[in-house]
Enzyme design. Structure first.
Site, mmCIF file in Angstrom:
data_model
loop_
_atom_site.group_PDB
_atom_site.id
_atom_site.type_symbol
_atom_site.label_atom_id
_atom_site.label_comp_id
_atom_site.label_asym_id
_atom_site.label_seq_id
_atom_site.Cartn_x
_atom_site.Cartn_y
_atom_site.Cartn_z
ATOM 1 N N CYS A 43 12.232 54.283 35.881
ATOM 2 C CA CYS A 43 13.315 53.347 35.583
ATOM 3 C C CYS A 43 12.828 51.989 35.079
ATOM 4 O O CYS A 43 13.643 51.148 34.693
ATOM 5 C CB CYS A 43 14.176 53.131 36.825
ATOM 6 S SG CYS A 43 14.621 54.654 37.674
ATOM 7 N N HIS A 61 18.614 44.998 39.163
ATOM 8 C CA HIS A 61 18.400 46.444 39.016
ATOM 9 C C HIS A 61 19.655 47.168 39.498
ATOM 10 O O HIS A 61 20.108 48.100 38.851
ATOM 11 C CB HIS A 61 17.161 46.858 39.808
ATOM 12 C CG HIS A 61 16.756 48.278 39.612
ATOM 13 N ND1 HIS A 61 16.509 48.820 38.367
ATOM 14 C CD2 HIS A 61 16.555 49.289 40.508
ATOM 15 C CE1 HIS A 61 16.165 50.098 38.499
ATOM 16 N NE2 HIS A 61 16.194 50.396 39.780
ATOM 17 N N GLU A 118 16.694 44.829 47.128
ATOM 18 C CA GLU A 118 16.735 43.833 46.060
ATOM 19 C C GLU A 118 17.406 42.551 46.527
ATOM 20 O O GLU A 118 16.954 41.446 46.187
ATOM 21 C CB GLU A 118 17.453 44.383 44.830
ATOM 22 C CG GLU A 118 17.370 43.456 43.629
ATOM 23 C CD GLU A 118 17.881 44.070 42.335
ATOM 24 O OE1 GLU A 118 17.635 43.476 41.265
ATOM 25 O OE2 GLU A 118 18.520 45.149 42.389
ATOM 26 N N LYS A 163 24.834 48.357 35.565
ATOM 27 C CA LYS A 163 24.842 49.808 35.792
ATOM 28 C C LYS A 163 26.215 50.275 36.277
ATOM 29 O O LYS A 163 26.547 51.453 36.157
ATOM 30 C CB LYS A 163 23.756 50.211 36.798
ATOM 31 C CG LYS A 163 22.336 50.165 36.240
ATOM 32 C CD LYS A 163 21.329 50.695 37.259
ATOM 33 C CE LYS A 163 19.917 50.682 36.710
ATOM 34 N NZ LYS A 163 19.342 49.327 36.629
ATOM 35 N N HIS A 212 23.148 54.470 35.179
ATOM 36 C CA HIS A 212 21.702 54.259 35.233
ATOM 37 C C HIS A 212 21.066 55.020 34.070
ATOM 38 O O HIS A 212 20.977 56.246 34.098
ATOM 39 C CB HIS A 212 21.146 54.743 36.567
ATOM 40 C CG HIS A 212 19.767 54.249 36.859
ATOM 41 N ND1 HIS A 212 18.910 53.791 35.885
ATOM 42 C CD2 HIS A 212 19.087 54.142 38.037
ATOM 43 C CE1 HIS A 212 17.767 53.428 36.439
ATOM 44 N NE2 HIS A 212 17.851 53.623 37.740
ATOM 45 N N PHE A 218 11.295 54.400 40.674
ATOM 46 C CA PHE A 218 10.715 55.378 41.577
ATOM 47 C C PHE A 218 9.194 55.407 41.378
ATOM 48 O O PHE A 218 8.689 55.186 40.272
ATOM 49 C CB PHE A 218 11.275 56.767 41.295
ATOM 50 C CG PHE A 218 12.622 57.025 41.931
ATOM 51 C CD1 PHE A 218 13.219 56.106 42.764
ATOM 52 C CD2 PHE A 218 13.297 58.209 41.679
ATOM 53 C CE1 PHE A 218 14.458 56.348 43.348
ATOM 54 C CE2 PHE A 218 14.536 58.468 42.253
ATOM 55 C CZ PHE A 218 15.114 57.543 43.092
#
Length: 408
Positions: free
Chosen positions: A168, A300, A311, A332, A337, A397
């Site tokens: 990502c 994010h 976050e 998002k 995403h 990830f």
């Protein structure tokens, strides 16, 4: 004195539209592209399944063929097609279409998975239909570098050209690497960004297996959030040495001010506080904006319980009591995403927001969550902002983190 690097062009393709302006208009208006879609694996797979997803809005192939003035057809997997369309728009808005860009131009594009839809079709033929031959362009369509190679060939880029893949964070790393090529003297301009098209039957089942996907929608930093929504699309920026842009009369959209990168070295799917704080701190310190009166933060913001909690804590840790002065957006919730393309797409929309002095709202919010307390979330409707600085986060990830800073 180090010469500044400026942004002179933007392009975007997503569930919100086929151009950067369409994406910005939808985000500004609080419109979302997430909807139920049926993913049918065909006669050799299980029954079709319906999942919420954010699929590209409109006919991207027709738009690309109109733009480049020739037939593209099935030569590209969708993830490469989206990258090429976004790059075409970015170069058009930068005023760089026409002659080949040559050896002082670079291209760096990121994606997380490659040509998954082509790969699944090939497997269907081989394992399902028992056919011994697959499409002759299977390898060029699947390879991770297909989008950036397509961009280089279409626009005559003969300088540094390569792909980045960090899940990502891929397009965030691509933007930082493109800027590094300019700063290092290897290029005067760079087309940077990313793309993804993994909303396929196999891709959706894979996200289901990971138990990371919501069965409803994306609710960043909200109570009741229960997962991400897969999106698809692409985004591109044109970065230039400031003197190069000035020499051709280009008007900068923003200044690329710095990046931060870190690795958690911790867990495949769980984030670490130290890694996220480190990436954000590096970006803010490189840009000299850690104490800026107001920073627009493009989070994010995946809508997963663990990521948003981490976050939010990272933002509070970095900015302390001043975090309440910095508006936080999370697009998002609009476009899903887009995995490897997310950082670039969020950057394009957030740069439009910075330019307009207007922050787009986070969608699907149900109410405050104490784990995300203290953040100045932009909710309900677009809000006027005074920020001249942008911080974009991408935390992937595998613990791969990148944060980008821009100023106006």
């Amino acid at each position: 004195m180090v010469e500044r690097i400026v942004v002179t062009g933007l392009g975007a393709v997503s569930a919100l539209g086929l151009t950067a302006e369409e994406n910005w208009a939808a985000a500004k208006a609080g419109e979302g592209g997430i909807a139920p879609h049926t993913f049918d694996p065909g006669p050799h797979g299980p029954e079709a399944a319906t999942n919420p997803a954010a699929l590209v809005k409109g006919d991207a192939l027709a738009a690309l063929e109109k733009g480049v003035g020739r037939r593209v057809g099935a030569s590209l997997d969708p993830f490469a097609l989206y990258a090429l369309l976004a790059a075409h728009e970015a170069l058009r808005t930068a005023g760089l279409l026409g002659a080949p860009l040559g050896g002082r131009a670079a291209a760096v594009m990121g994606n997380g998975i490659g040509g998954l839809q082509t790969l699944e079709k090939g497997y269907e033929r081989l394992f399902g239909m028992k056919v011994t031959k697959v499409h002759p362009l299977t390898i060029p369509r699947v390879m991770v570098s297909a989008p950036v190679s397509a961009i280089a060939m279409e626009f005559g880029i003969t300088g540094p050209v390569f792909a980045t893949s960090s899940a990502c964070a891929s397009s965030g790393h691509a933007i930082a690497q493109g800027a590094a090529l300019i700063a290092g003297g290897l290029a005067d301009l760079a087309v940077v960004g990313g793309s993804e098209a993994m909303a396929s039957p196999g891709g959706m089942r894979s996200w289901e297996a990971l138990q990371a996907m919501s069965d409803a929608t994306c609710r960043p930093f909200s109570q009741g959030r229960d997962g991400m929504i897969v999106g698809e699309g692409g985004a591109a920026l044109v970065l230039e040495r400031e003197s190069h842009a000035a020499a051709r009369g280009a008007k900068p959209i923003a200044v690329y001010a710095g990046a931060g990168m870190s690795s958690d070295a911790f867990h495949w799917t769980q984030p670490s506080l130290e890694g996220t704080v480190s990436a954000m701190r590096q970006a803010c310190e490189a840009a000299g904006v850690l104490d800026a009166p107001q920073i627009l933060i493009a989070a994010h913001g995946t809508g997963t319980p663990v990521n948003d909690k981490n976050e939010a804590l990272a933002l509070r840790t970095l900015f302390g009591e001043r975090i309440g002065a910095h508006p936080v957006i999370a697009t998002k919730s609009n476009h899903g995403h887009v995995i490897g393309a997310s950082a670039a797409l969020q950057t394009v929309i957030a740069l439009k927001a910075l330019e307009a002095g207007l922050a787009p709202p986070i969608l699907n919010y149900l109410g405050p969550d104490e784990d995300c307390a203290g953040l100045d979330l932009v909710l309900g409707a677009a809000r006027p902002i005074e920020a001249k600085t942008l911080l974009v986060n991408a935390f992937a990830f595998g613990g791969l983190n990148v944060s980008l800073a821009f100023t106006r």
